[in-house]
Write a protein that holds these residues in place. Structure first.
Motif, PDB file in Angstrom:
ATOM      1  N   UNK A  49       0.783  -1.240   0.000  1.00 12.09           N
ATOM      2  CA  UNK A  49       0.000   0.000   0.000  1.00 12.09           C
ATOM      3  C   UNK A  49       0.818   1.295   0.000  1.00 12.09           C
ATOM      4  N   UNK A  50       1.978   1.376   0.665  1.00 17.30           N
ATOM      5  CA  UNK A  50       2.709   2.650   0.602  1.00 17.30           C
ATOM      6  C   UNK A  50       3.013   3.096  -0.833  1.00 17.30           C
ATOM      7  N   UNK A  51       3.294   2.166  -1.707  1.00 18.44           N
ATOM      8  CA  UNK A  51       3.573   2.506  -3.108  1.00 18.44           C
ATOM      9  C   UNK A  51       2.319   3.094  -3.753  1.00 18.44           C
ATOM     10  N   UNK A  52       1.176   2.446  -3.553  1.00 20.80           N
ATOM     11  CA  UNK A  52      -0.072   2.922  -4.150  1.00 20.80           C
ATOM     12  C   UNK A  52      -0.549   4.217  -3.498  1.00 20.80           C
ATOM     13  N   UNK A  53      -0.429   4.315  -2.173  1.00 20.69           N
ATOM     14  CA  UNK A  53      -0.845   5.547  -1.492  1.00 20.69           C
ATOM     15  C   UNK A  53      -0.056   6.744  -2.024  1.00 20.69           C
ATOM     16  N   UNK A  54       1.250   6.566  -2.162  1.00 17.89           N
ATOM     17  CA  UNK A  54       2.095   7.647  -2.658  1.00 17.89           C
ATOM     18  C   UNK A  54       1.708   8.026  -4.087  1.00 17.89           C
ATOM     19  N   UNK A  55       1.479   7.026  -4.928  1.00 17.83           N
ATOM     20  CA  UNK A  55       1.103   7.296  -6.323  1.00 17.83           C
ATOM     21  C   UNK A  55      -0.243   8.027  -6.394  1.00 17.83           C
ATOM     22  N   UNK A  97      -1.733   9.863  -3.972  1.00 18.98           N
ATOM     23  CA  UNK A  97      -1.640  11.192  -3.373  1.00 18.98           C
ATOM     24  C   UNK A  97      -0.888  12.170  -4.263  1.00 18.98           C
ATOM     25  N   UNK A  98       0.006  11.673  -5.107  1.00 18.06           N
ATOM     26  CA  UNK A  98       0.797  12.554  -5.959  1.00 18.06           C
ATOM     27  C   UNK A  98       0.278  12.643  -7.389  1.00 18.06           C
ATOM     28  N   UNK A 126       3.820  27.965  -0.452  1.00 15.22           N
ATOM     29  CA  UNK A 126       4.231  29.108   0.350  1.00 15.22           C
ATOM     30  C   UNK A 126       3.062  29.631   1.187  1.00 15.22           C
ATOM     31  N   UNK A 127       1.913  29.783   0.566  1.00 21.64           N
ATOM     32  CA  UNK A 127       0.718  30.280   1.249  1.00 21.64           C
ATOM     33  C   UNK A 127       0.302  29.371   2.405  1.00 21.64           C
ATOM     34  N   UNK A 128       0.480  28.075   2.227  1.00 24.84           N
ATOM     35  CA  UNK A 128       0.084  27.095   3.252  1.00 24.84           C
ATOM     36  C   UNK A 128       1.243  26.696   4.167  1.00 24.84           C
ATOM     37  N   UNK A 129       2.376  27.381   4.038  1.00 22.63           N
ATOM     38  CA  UNK A 129       3.592  27.083   4.823  1.00 22.63           C
ATOM     39  C   UNK A 129       4.032  25.640   4.641  1.00 22.63           C
ATOM     40  N   UNK A 130       4.013  25.192   3.408  1.00 17.79           N
ATOM     41  CA  UNK A 130       4.403  23.821   3.088  1.00 17.79           C
ATOM     42  C   UNK A 130       5.652  23.780   2.212  1.00 17.79           C
ATOM     43  N   UNK A 131       6.467  24.818   2.230  1.00 16.41           N
ATOM     44  CA  UNK A 131       7.609  24.893   1.326  1.00 16.41           C
ATOM     45  C   UNK A 131       8.482  23.645   1.380  1.00 16.41           C
ATOM     46  N   UNK A 132       8.780  23.148   2.572  1.00 13.62           N
ATOM     47  CA  UNK A 132       9.675  21.997   2.678  1.00 13.62           C
ATOM     48  C   UNK A 132       8.974  20.784   3.271  1.00 13.62           C
ATOM     49  N   UNK A 133       7.636  20.847   3.330  1.00 14.49           N
ATOM     50  CA  UNK A 133       6.903  19.737   3.926  1.00 14.49           C
ATOM     51  C   UNK A 133       5.779  19.301   3.010  1.00 14.49           C
ATOM     52  N   UNK A 134       5.464  18.028   3.103  1.00 11.12           N
ATOM     53  CA  UNK A 134       4.311  17.481   2.391  1.00 11.12           C
ATOM     54  C   UNK A 134       3.639  16.521   3.355  1.00 11.12           C
ATOM     55  N   UNK A 135       2.428  16.894   3.754  1.00 10.82           N
ATOM     56  CA  UNK A 135       1.651  16.057   4.688  1.00 10.82           C
ATOM     57  C   UNK A 135       2.450  15.758   5.952  1.00 10.82           C
ATOM     58  N   UNK A 136       3.175  16.743   6.452  1.00 14.43           N
ATOM     59  CA  UNK A 136       3.886  16.562   7.699  1.00 14.43           C
ATOM     60  C   UNK A 136       5.210  15.856   7.576  1.00 14.43           C
ATOM     61  N   UNK A 137       5.635  15.500   6.383  1.00 15.31           N
ATOM     62  CA  UNK A 137       6.906  14.809   6.191  1.00 15.31           C
ATOM     63  C   UNK A 137       7.870  15.748   5.480  1.00 15.31           C
ATOM     64  N   UNK A 138       9.083  15.829   5.975  1.00 10.23           N
ATOM     65  CA  UNK A 138      10.071  16.646   5.319  1.00 10.23           C
ATOM     66  C   UNK A 138      10.521  15.964   4.039  1.00 10.23           C
ATOM     67  N   UNK A 139      10.544  16.716   2.955  1.00  9.16           N
ATOM     68  CA  UNK A 139      10.999  16.133   1.687  1.00  9.16           C
ATOM     69  C   UNK A 139      12.503  16.210   1.634  1.00  9.16           C
ATOM     70  N   UNK A 140      13.106  15.200   1.000  1.00 10.39           N
ATOM     71  CA  UNK A 140      14.557  15.194   0.869  1.00 10.39           C
ATOM     72  C   UNK A 140      14.988  15.698  -0.466  1.00 10.39           C
TER      73      UNK A 140
END
Length: 142
Positions: A85-91, A93-94, A128-142
């Motif tokens: 499921x993580x593979x499908x959930x990610x696909x 959601x994105x 930027x408006x939602x203060x999500x510049x470096x975050x997506x759903x609470x996870x820091x993007x690498x």
């Protein structure tokens, strides 16, 4: 509770015009295909989407029926279908969604002259408006 891995029995029904697939534990999840290879692929995708939808709706996810409890017609076989499921959930959601927006003509003209990528700018502005510049759903993007 969400699980990362599910496995359910599917009944593959072979008929003259193709293959229909039924998941006894997942009513309404009924993919079909022309070939066995396509049927297996479609079964996985349909099952993952069905389970994702159940998770989103907060529906209880049933335990799989043991294969030895299923009964078949002569043109049917059972196969265990598994999804990570993580593979499908990610696909899911994105997946991009199309949005229509309205801007003044003069702004559109200047943006096009400057070869602005509207999708990229809109995504950046929303983050930027939602203060999500470096975050997506609470996870820091690498």
């Amino acid at each position: 509770m969400k699980k990362d891995y599910y496995i359910y029995p599917a009944i593959f029904d072979f008929d003259g015009d193709g293959i229909s697939i039924e998941f006894p534990d997942l009513p309404g999840c009924i993919p079909c295909a022309k070939t066995t290879e396509e049927a297996i692929k479609n079964a996985k995708e349909a099952m993952a989407l069905h389970l994702w939808s159940m998770e989103q709706d907060g529906d209880p996810i049933p335990d799989p029926t043991p294969v030895d409890k299923l009964r078949f017609e002569p043109n049917q076989i059972s196969m265990l279908v598994e999804v990570n499921m993580p593979i499908y959930r990610d696909a899911i959601e994105n997946t991009s969604v199309k949005k229509t927006l309205t801007i003044p003509q003069w702004l559109n003209r200047v943006a096009e002259e400057n070869k602005v990528n509207f999708s990229q700018v809109f995504q950046s502005a929303l983050k930027s408006h939602l203060s999500l510049e470096s975050k997506r759903k609470g996870k820091t993007q690498s």
